[in-house]
Design an enzyme around this catalytic site. Sequence first.
Site, PDB file in Angstrom:
ATOM      1  N   ASP A   1       0.811  -1.215   0.000  1.00 11.65           N
ATOM      2  CA  ASP A   1       0.000   0.000   0.000  1.00 11.65           C
ATOM      3  C   ASP A   1       0.852   1.276   0.000  1.00 11.65           C
ATOM      4  O   ASP A   1       1.884   1.341   0.679  1.00 11.65           O
ATOM      5  CB  ASP A   1      -0.863  -0.008   1.279  1.00 11.65           C
TER       6      ASP A   1
ATOM      7  N   GLU B   1       1.540  -0.612  -5.058  1.00  9.51           N
ATOM      8  CA  GLU B   1       0.524   0.373  -5.428  1.00  9.51           C
ATOM      9  C   GLU B   1       1.247   1.702  -5.620  1.00  9.51           C
ATOM     10  O   GLU B   1       1.576   2.378  -4.654  1.00  9.51           O
ATOM     11  CB  GLU B   1      -0.515   0.523  -4.308  1.00  9.51           C
TER      12      GLU B   1
HETATM   13  C1  NOJ Z   1      -4.231   3.349  -0.592  1.00  9.71           C
HETATM   14  C2  NOJ Z   1      -5.457   2.537  -0.326  1.00  9.71           C
HETATM   15  O1  NOJ Z   1      -5.819   1.872  -1.506  1.00  9.71           O
HETATM   16  C3  NOJ Z   1      -6.522   3.488   0.165  1.00  9.71           C
HETATM   17  O2  NOJ Z   1      -7.778   2.870   0.233  1.00  9.71           O
HETATM   18  C4  NOJ Z   1      -6.094   4.031   1.494  1.00  9.71           C
HETATM   19  O3  NOJ Z   1      -7.019   4.999   1.932  1.00  9.71           O
HETATM   20  C5  NOJ Z   1      -4.714   4.677   1.395  1.00  9.71           C
HETATM   21  N1  NOJ Z   1      -3.774   3.887   0.654  1.00  9.71           N
HETATM   22  C6  NOJ Z   1      -4.127   4.879   2.761  1.00  9.71           C
HETATM   23  O4  NOJ Z   1      -3.698   3.668   3.274  1.00  9.71           O
END
Ligand code: NOJ
Length: 606
Positions: free
Chosen positions: A227, A298
Site C-alpha cells: 500500500d 501500489e
Molecule cells: C491506498 C489505499 O488503496 C486506500 O484505500 C487508502 O485509503 C490509502 N492507501 C491509505 O492507506
Amino acid sequence: MAFKVNIFICLAYFVVVCYANGDTEWWKHAQLYQIYPRSYMDSNGDGIGDIKGIINKLDHLADIGADAVWLSPVFVSPMKDFGYDISNFFEIAKEYGTMDDMKLLVTEAKKLGIRILLDFVPNHTSDQCEWFIKSVNEEEGFENFYVWHPGKPNPDPTNPKNLPPSNWISVFRNSAWTWHPDRQEYYLHQFLPEQPDLNYREPAVREMMQRVLRFWLDIEVDGFRVDAIPHLVEADVDDDGHYPDEPKSDLTEDEDDYSYLSHVHTREREETWTNIFEWRKTMDEYSYFKDTKVIFMEASSEMSIVMKYYGNATHEGAHFPFNFDLVNVRAGVKANQLKTLIDTYMSSVPEDRVPNWVAGNHDQPRMASRVGPELADGIMMMTMLLPGAAVTYQGEEIGMLDQSLSFEDTQDPQACKDGPDMYNLTSRDPQRTPFQWDNTPNAGFSTNSTTWLPIADNYETLNLLAQKAAPRSTYKLYKGLSQLRRSDVVKYGDLKVEALDADVLAFSRFHEDEGTVIVLINTGDTIKSVTDLHLKFDNLGESLQVLVPCVNSEWDSGDMMLLNEIMLKPYESLVFKNSVGLLTTSIITLLIGVSITVFNLFFIDV
Ligand code: NOJ
C-alpha cells in the site's frame, strides 16, 4: 557406464533445480482478483463481509479463473480508513474472523489452485497501534518509531503552541502534521491524523515490518500488495533541524488540497527503494524450495518512476508495480489515445520484466461507470488480453456500477471530512457497495436487515445469478476472456497495436503455433466499417472467426466474418482469431511434413 552415471546426475540435478525453484512462473500471466473483504460476502449476518464469506464463495473465484486473490486489509483496526489504519499487524479483525479462518482460507483456496495475497501497509499504522502509544510515551525502543517534531516557534507570543514543522499536506486534505498533547510534539501523517506515518530512518521500524512479512509468509500466503509505497520515506531534517517546505504546484488554489504542493520531499525518496529491495529479498528467501512469493506495488506516479519499482541491474524490486493506466481511462477516450497508452507502457517496461493491467480498485470509480457499460467490455478485453498479468476488482466481472449514496450513508473518511456539499467529489463508497450475488434481499450478500454500505439500487437486475442465466452477460464475456488467457497466444504472443481511425482500436497477439488473436474496439458512438485490417496486420486470411463478442454484439462466438466486411456498432468490441490463416498454416505444415517423409523414404535410405 560413465555416460549413464552422467545422465543420472543430470536428471537428479534437474529434479533438484525444479523442486528448489517451485513454480516461478505463476504470477507472470496471472489473473489477479481484488477482494474488498467488507463487501464481498457476509457469512455471519452482521452486515459486514468476512473471511468465512470469502471461503463460502471460493467457487466463484475458481469459476471465473482467478489464479490469485489479493485481500484489502483484514487486520485489527479501528476502521477509520476501513482497515488501512492497522492497530495490530499480527491479528485478524474480529469482524472479519479469526486467524484459523485465515489459515483455512489459504488452505481451501490452494486446493482450487488459487493463491492468497495480503495487503501490506508499511507507511503508517493506526493511532491505536501499541507502537504509536509507546512512541507517544517515549518508551524505550519506540521513541523514534514515528516522525515526531516539536514544530516551528510561533511568532505570535500570545499563542504558546508551535507551528507545524513544515507546510506538508495530507492526501486527505489539511496539514500532514498533528500536534500530540501528551508528547507535546507534532507527528506526521500523510493520510488521516489517525494514521501516523512510521519512521523508516529508524532501524527498529524496518525490522518490525520484516517481522510482519515473515509472520504472514509463515502461514503460507503467496505475497503482498504493498500500500501507498510512494509515501514511505520523507526528506530528513536539515542541519538546523528543520523539515523543508514543498513548493507550490500551481494545480489548484485550494491551500488545503493535496495537489496544492509539488511533493518533492514526501514522495518517492531514494531511501524508499532500499526498503523495497529488502522486502524483495525476504520474498526470494521464502520462494526457495517453494512457489514464487510476490510483492506488487501500489504506485501511481509518472511512468519513469513507476518503472523504478521493478528494481535495477543489481537489485530486484517489486515483481511488478501496478499499471493504473486503464483505471485513468474515461468516457470519450479515442483510439489513438488508447494506442499511445499501450505503446508507451509496453515500451517503458524494462526488458524481461512483467507488464500488467489493472481495470479498477476500491479507490477508483468503477469501470462501467467511468467509460459506460458498453465500452467497458472493450476495456475488459484490453485488460485480459494484453501481455502480462490482469487485475480485476471485485464486481467488475459482472459490470457493477457505482452507486451514488447520501451523505448520511457515506462511510469513507475522505468524503466525510469534505462535508455534505462536497462529499460526492471524493467519496470512494460508490465503488465499495456489496457484491451483487443474486436478486434476494441484500443481493444475497448478507442476511442482516442492514449492510455496512447500502446495496446498489440495480441489484435485482444486475447480479451474478441473473448473468449466469442470461444468454449474454458481462460474466459470460469475462469467462470467455479468462479461458482465452490460458492460451499460448495470449500468454506469449507478440503484440501489435493500431488505431484504424479516430474511433477504432485494433490490437493483435501473434504466436507461431497458434496464429493470431485480434481485438477490435469501437470507442465511438457511430457505426464503423473496417476494411483495411489486412493492410495493418499480417496473415489474417480471408475471414475471421468471432471468439468473444461484447455483450451487445449481434455476433456469436464461432461466427465467421469476411475480413473486408467487418462492421462495428457504436462501442462494439469483438475478439477474433484468424481461423482461415490457421487452417492454411496447418495445411502447409502438413504438406511440409509429408514432403520430408517422402524425401526420407526415397532418397536418404537409397
Ligand atoms: C491506498 C489505499 O488503496 C486506500 O484505500 C487508502 O485509503 C490509502 N492507501 C491509505 O492507506
